[in-house]
Design a protein around this motif. Structure first.
Motif, PDB file in Angstrom:
ATOM      1  N   VAL A 120      29.983 -42.227 -42.485  1.00 49.01           N
ATOM      2  CA  VAL A 120      28.426 -43.692 -43.795  1.00 49.01           C
ATOM      3  C   VAL A 120      27.384 -43.575 -42.550  1.00 49.01           C
ATOM      4  O   VAL A 120      27.537 -43.685 -41.469  1.00 49.01           O
ATOM      5  CB  VAL A 120      28.743 -44.907 -43.366  1.00 49.01           C
ATOM      6  N   VAL A 121      26.530 -42.905 -43.340  1.00 50.84           N
ATOM      7  CA  VAL A 121      25.485 -43.582 -42.601  1.00 50.84           C
ATOM      8  C   VAL A 121      24.111 -44.778 -42.844  1.00 50.84           C
ATOM      9  O   VAL A 121      24.384 -45.404 -43.301  1.00 50.84           O
ATOM     10  CB  VAL A 121      23.885 -42.452 -42.894  1.00 50.84           C
ATOM     11  N   SER A 122      24.688 -45.531 -41.431  1.00 49.03           N
ATOM     12  CA  SER A 122      24.329 -46.203 -41.397  1.00 49.03           C
ATOM     13  C   SER A 122      22.426 -46.819 -41.017  1.00 49.03           C
ATOM     14  O   SER A 122      22.111 -46.494 -40.438  1.00 49.03           O
ATOM     15  CB  SER A 122      24.430 -47.844 -40.567  1.00 49.03           C
TER      16      SER A 122
ATOM     17  N   ASN B 232      27.090 -42.812 -32.582  1.00 49.29           N
ATOM     18  CA  ASN B 232      28.183 -41.881 -33.288  1.00 49.29           C
ATOM     19  C   ASN B 232      29.515 -43.019 -32.916  1.00 49.29           C
ATOM     20  O   ASN B 232      29.520 -42.263 -31.763  1.00 49.29           O
ATOM     21  CB  ASN B 232      28.268 -40.489 -33.063  1.00 49.29           C
ATOM     22  N   PHE B 233      30.462 -43.237 -33.914  1.00 41.97           N
ATOM     23  CA  PHE B 233      31.551 -43.347 -33.643  1.00 41.97           C
ATOM     24  C   PHE B 233      32.845 -43.120 -34.392  1.00 41.97           C
ATOM     25  O   PHE B 233      31.961 -42.823 -35.682  1.00 41.97           O
ATOM     26  CB  PHE B 233      31.444 -45.048 -33.290  1.00 41.97           C
TER      27      PHE B 233
ATOM     28  N   PHE C 191      27.831 -42.934 -38.927  1.00 42.63           N
ATOM     29  CA  PHE C 191      26.294 -42.724 -37.743  1.00 42.63           C
ATOM     30  C   PHE C 191      25.131 -43.390 -38.674  1.00 42.63           C
ATOM     31  O   PHE C 191      24.942 -44.058 -39.260  1.00 42.63           O
ATOM     32  CB  PHE C 191      25.724 -41.426 -38.934  1.00 42.63           C
ATOM     33  N   VAL C 192      24.704 -44.146 -37.059  1.00 47.55           N
ATOM     34  CA  VAL C 192      23.605 -45.796 -37.194  1.00 47.55           C
ATOM     35  C   VAL C 192      22.716 -44.946 -36.912  1.00 47.55           C
ATOM     36  O   VAL C 192      22.074 -44.610 -35.860  1.00 47.55           O
ATOM     37  CB  VAL C 192      24.736 -46.828 -36.452  1.00 47.55           C
ATOM     38  N   MET C 193      21.698 -45.053 -37.587  1.00 49.99           N
ATOM     39  CA  MET C 193      20.547 -44.387 -37.225  1.00 49.99           C
ATOM     40  C   MET C 193      19.540 -45.154 -36.200  1.00 49.99           C
ATOM     41  O   MET C 193      19.519 -46.088 -36.816  1.00 49.99           O
ATOM     42  CB  MET C 193      19.628 -44.188 -38.361  1.00 49.99           C
ATOM     43  N   GLN C 194      19.100 -44.727 -35.365  1.00 43.77           N
ATOM     44  CA  GLN C 194      18.605 -45.753 -34.113  1.00 43.77           C
ATOM     45  C   GLN C 194      17.016 -45.632 -34.885  1.00 43.77           C
ATOM     46  O   GLN C 194      16.710 -46.486 -34.218  1.00 43.77           O
ATOM     47  CB  GLN C 194      18.027 -44.382 -32.795  1.00 43.77           C
ATOM     48  N   SER C 195      15.972 -45.416 -35.721  1.00 42.62           N
ATOM     49  CA  SER C 195      15.140 -45.530 -36.526  1.00 42.62           C
ATOM     50  C   SER C 195      14.992 -47.247 -37.467  1.00 42.62           C
ATOM     51  O   SER C 195      16.296 -46.742 -37.841  1.00 42.62           O
ATOM     52  CB  SER C 195      14.355 -44.760 -36.769  1.00 42.62           C
TER      53      SER C 195
ATOM     54  N   VAL D  28      30.867 -44.877 -28.052  1.00 44.88           N
ATOM     55  CA  VAL D  28      29.924 -44.532 -28.374  1.00 44.88           C
ATOM     56  C   VAL D  28      29.167 -43.562 -28.164  1.00 44.88           C
ATOM     57  O   VAL D  28      28.848 -43.771 -26.820  1.00 44.88           O
ATOM     58  CB  VAL D  28      28.848 -45.625 -28.811  1.00 44.88           C
ATOM     59  N   THR D  29      28.928 -42.407 -28.738  1.00 43.71           N
ATOM     60  CA  THR D  29      27.811 -41.774 -28.048  1.00 43.71           C
ATOM     61  C   THR D  29      26.532 -41.260 -29.001  1.00 43.71           C
ATOM     62  O   THR D  29      26.233 -41.936 -30.483  1.00 43.71           O
ATOM     63  CB  THR D  29      28.676 -39.566 -28.707  1.00 43.71           C
ATOM     64  N   LYS D  30      25.516 -40.930 -28.483  1.00 43.38           N
ATOM     65  CA  LYS D  30      24.059 -40.486 -28.594  1.00 43.38           C
ATOM     66  C   LYS D  30      23.365 -40.055 -29.187  1.00 43.38           C
ATOM     67  O   LYS D  30      23.664 -39.182 -27.840  1.00 43.38           O
ATOM     68  CB  LYS D  30      22.863 -42.124 -28.625  1.00 43.38           C
TER      69      LYS D  30
END
Ligand SMILES: [Zn+2]
Length: 249
Positions: free
Chosen positions: A143-145, A194-195, A211-215, A247-249
């Motif tokens: 899932v891309v958030s 990412n987690f 996958f949570v977008m930082q932007s 949680v990694t980035k």
């Protein structure tokens, strides 16, 4: 009363509360069927209360892991329709969207919205979150958030969705390729969190890659209200404990 009768009466009383064969127990975002009760509504939903890798989460102290880029290939994206499911506003995809992570390809199945956001960043909630749900050929989910922040201007990618918003539960409106063309991103994104997590709705199945977008793009107040009026109520599951996860980035 004889024990056998009392048992029988208990079963008769409890049965309507549980899912009957072939259908899933009803759940909601408030009251007796709300998130804190999901794990008790059906034996199928026990992961909601017993799982140790549940979503959403509050992302803070992410560890720098020099993550590889996610390759987005949404150029040929063709949506089917936009549906008011009663739990969310969801765009179903006919064909054409994919992401590649570590040489593994995941196909876009649908995307949908939560308001307010489900994931939080540094204890902060956002007004709207989109979940782009992808599956690989083993049916594992990625899932891309995207978290949206308040802005002064309309978000152009969301304009066709707001114009076709299904206002009542069960409503659906057809969409064409033009309606999602601004989600086209043929690029590689490296700035994301990412987690390992789960579905954020029952049955809360784990093993979902997040996958949570930082932007964080903006959206206007008018657009936010359109989503909120269609969804009728907040549709965010509260954040869940991280437990042993990183949680990694
Ligand atoms: Zn979601």
């Amino acid at each position: 009363m004889k024990p056998i009768f009392s048992l029988l009466i208990s079963i008769l009383l409890i049965t309507p509360l549980l899912a009957t064969a072939g259908e899933h127990a009803k759940w909601s975002y408030q009251g007796a069927q709300g998130p804190s009760h999901w794990g008790d509504l059906s034996p199928e939903y026990t992961t909601c209360k017993q799982g140790k890798n549940q979503s959403p989460v509050d992302i803070s102290n992410a560890v720098d892991a020099k993550l590889k880029g996610i390759k987005f290939d949404y150029a040929m994206l063709v949506p089917e329709n936009i549906v008011n499911t009663g739990h969310s506003i969801q765009v179903n995809i006919r064909s054409g969207g994919a992401i590649t992570i570590d040489d593994e390809k995941f196909i876009l199945k649908q995307f949908h919205f939560h308001s307010p956001s489900e994931n939080m960043i540094d204890h902060k909630s956002y007004p709207l979150e989109a979940h782009f749900v992808h599956a690989n050929d083993k049916n594992e989910l990625a899932v891309v958030s995207i978290l949206y922040q308040p802005g002064a201007m309309d978000n152009l990618a969301l304009v066709p969705l707001v114009n076709n918003m299904p206002m009542n539960v069960g409503d659906s409106n057809r969409l064409g390729a033009k309606d999602t063309e601004l989600f086209e991103r043929n690029k590689t994104v490296k700035n994301y969190f990412n987690f390992n997590g789960s579905l954020t709705t029952p049955p809360c199945t784990e093993g979902v890659r997040w996958f949570v977008m930082q932007s964080r793009p903006g959206l206007s107040k008018r657009q936010l209200l359109a989503f909120q009026r269609a969804m009728k109520h907040p549709n965010n599951r509260p954040v869940q404990p991280l437990n042993a996860r990183m949680v990694t980035k």
